[in-house]
Write a protein that holds these residues in place. Sequence first.
Motif, PDB file in Angstrom:
ATOM      1  N   ASP A  97       1.148   0.904   8.671  1.00  0.00           N
ATOM      2  CA  ASP A  97      -0.135   0.256   8.469  1.00  0.00           C
ATOM      3  C   ASP A  97      -0.169  -0.987   7.726  1.00  0.00           C
ATOM      4  N   TYR A  98      -1.137  -1.925   7.647  1.00  0.00           N
ATOM      5  CA  TYR A  98      -1.189  -2.967   6.976  1.00  0.00           C
ATOM      6  C   TYR A  98      -2.079  -2.613   5.970  1.00  0.00           C
ATOM      7  N   VAL A  99      -2.025  -2.791   4.737  1.00  0.00           N
ATOM      8  CA  VAL A  99      -3.039  -2.356   3.628  1.00  0.00           C
ATOM      9  C   VAL A  99      -3.228  -3.448   2.823  1.00  0.00           C
ATOM     10  N   GLU A 100      -4.437  -3.905   2.344  1.00  0.00           N
ATOM     11  CA  GLU A 100      -4.781  -4.989   1.543  1.00  0.00           C
ATOM     12  C   GLU A 100      -5.619  -4.418   0.307  1.00  0.00           C
ATOM     13  N   THR A 101      -5.122  -4.370  -0.843  1.00  0.00           N
ATOM     14  CA  THR A 101      -5.960  -3.901  -1.947  1.00  0.00           C
ATOM     15  C   THR A 101      -6.060  -5.330  -3.098  1.00  0.00           C
ATOM     16  N   LEU A 102      -6.609  -4.847  -4.122  1.00  0.00           N
ATOM     17  CA  LEU A 102      -7.077  -5.913  -5.183  1.00  0.00           C
ATOM     18  C   LEU A 102      -5.399  -6.224  -5.746  1.00  0.00           C
ATOM     19  N   GLU A 103      -4.727  -5.509  -5.720  1.00  0.00           N
ATOM     20  CA  GLU A 103      -3.479  -5.582  -6.380  1.00  0.00           C
ATOM     21  C   GLU A 103      -2.438  -6.110  -5.455  1.00  0.00           C
ATOM     22  N   ALA A 104      -2.463  -5.767  -4.459  1.00  0.00           N
ATOM     23  CA  ALA A 104      -1.380  -6.175  -3.311  1.00  0.00           C
ATOM     24  C   ALA A 104      -1.511  -5.902  -2.007  1.00  0.00           C
ATOM     25  N   ALA A 105      -0.983  -6.450  -0.874  1.00  0.00           N
ATOM     26  CA  ALA A 105      -1.134  -6.541   0.260  1.00  0.00           C
ATOM     27  C   ALA A 105       0.348  -6.376   0.945  1.00  0.00           C
ATOM     28  N   GLY A 106       0.284  -5.529   2.118  1.00  0.00           N
ATOM     29  CA  GLY A 106       1.524  -5.351   2.828  1.00  0.00           C
ATOM     30  C   GLY A 106       1.540  -4.264   3.734  1.00  0.00           C
ATOM     31  N   PHE A 107       2.732  -4.051   4.359  1.00  0.00           N
ATOM     32  CA  PHE A 107       3.126  -3.080   5.451  1.00  0.00           C
ATOM     33  C   PHE A 107       3.255  -1.741   4.704  1.00  0.00           C
ATOM     34  N   LYS A 108       2.659  -0.748   4.873  1.00  0.00           N
ATOM     35  CA  LYS A 108       2.699   0.446   4.493  1.00  0.00           C
ATOM     36  C   LYS A 108       3.532   1.486   5.272  1.00  0.00           C
ATOM     37  N   PHE A 109       4.667   2.618   5.060  1.00  0.00           N
ATOM     38  CA  PHE A 109       5.255   3.161   5.913  1.00  0.00           C
ATOM     39  C   PHE A 109       4.974   4.506   5.522  1.00  0.00           C
ATOM     40  N   GLU A 110       4.426   5.291   6.395  1.00  0.00           N
ATOM     41  CA  GLU A 110       4.228   6.819   5.816  1.00  0.00           C
ATOM     42  C   GLU A 110       5.079   7.616   6.925  1.00  0.00           C
ATOM     43  N   ASN A 111       5.860   8.429   6.180  1.00  0.00           N
ATOM     44  CA  ASN A 111       6.942   9.025   7.008  1.00  0.00           C
ATOM     45  C   ASN A 111       6.867  10.365   6.552  1.00  0.00           C
ATOM     46  N   ALA A 112       6.643  11.445   7.420  1.00  0.00           N
ATOM     47  CA  ALA A 112       6.663  12.931   6.986  1.00  0.00           C
ATOM     48  C   ALA A 112       8.086  13.407   6.834  1.00  0.00           C
ATOM     49  N   ALA A 113       8.984  12.974   7.146  1.00  0.00           N
ATOM     50  CA  ALA A 113      10.435  13.190   7.248  1.00  0.00           C
ATOM     51  C   ALA A 113      10.950  12.953   5.947  1.00  0.00           C
ATOM     52  N   VAL A 114      10.312  12.132   5.076  1.00  0.00           N
ATOM     53  CA  VAL A 114      11.012  11.506   3.891  1.00  0.00           C
ATOM     54  C   VAL A 114      10.776  12.885   2.604  1.00  0.00           C
ATOM     55  N   LYS A 115      11.942  12.982   1.926  1.00  0.00           N
ATOM     56  CA  LYS A 115      11.928  13.995   1.031  1.00  0.00           C
ATOM     57  C   LYS A 115      11.696  13.457  -0.381  1.00  0.00           C
TER      58      LYS A 115
END
Length: 126
Positions: A97-115
């Motif tokens: 996803d690409y997310v923009e907030t007041l603090e930062a903007a950038g690509f965000k990876f959401e991965n269910a396999a991550v422990k």
Amino acid sequence: MSTATVTPEVVVGAPASTTPVTLTPAAINKVREIMATQTPVPAGLRIGVVGGGCSGFQYSMSFENQSGMMDKVYKFEDLKVFVDATSAMYLQNCTVDYVETLEAAGFKFENAAVKSTCGCGSSFSV
């Protein structure tokens, strides 16, 4: 967060049901926007997983002009996404996803396999 309503079309490689990664509309639009500023305009986006970081692995994104021998090429709308065979194993059911907030903007990876992830969130382990 919504994901792209368009089912990725596999240009080369495995059937669409095994697409390892999904891009949200926001991510697709941001990649297109950045690609349009490049000269020459790249053929697509490479998404991968590389060793490194404090937790063992890091995500990587770069522009690419053509696929490699071990790549599978997926198409999200008109955006080609190149994924090598090794990275595909770590990207199963991953959403970018690409997310923009007041603090930062950038690509965000959401991965269910991550422990686990590191404190800064830039690396992960499976």
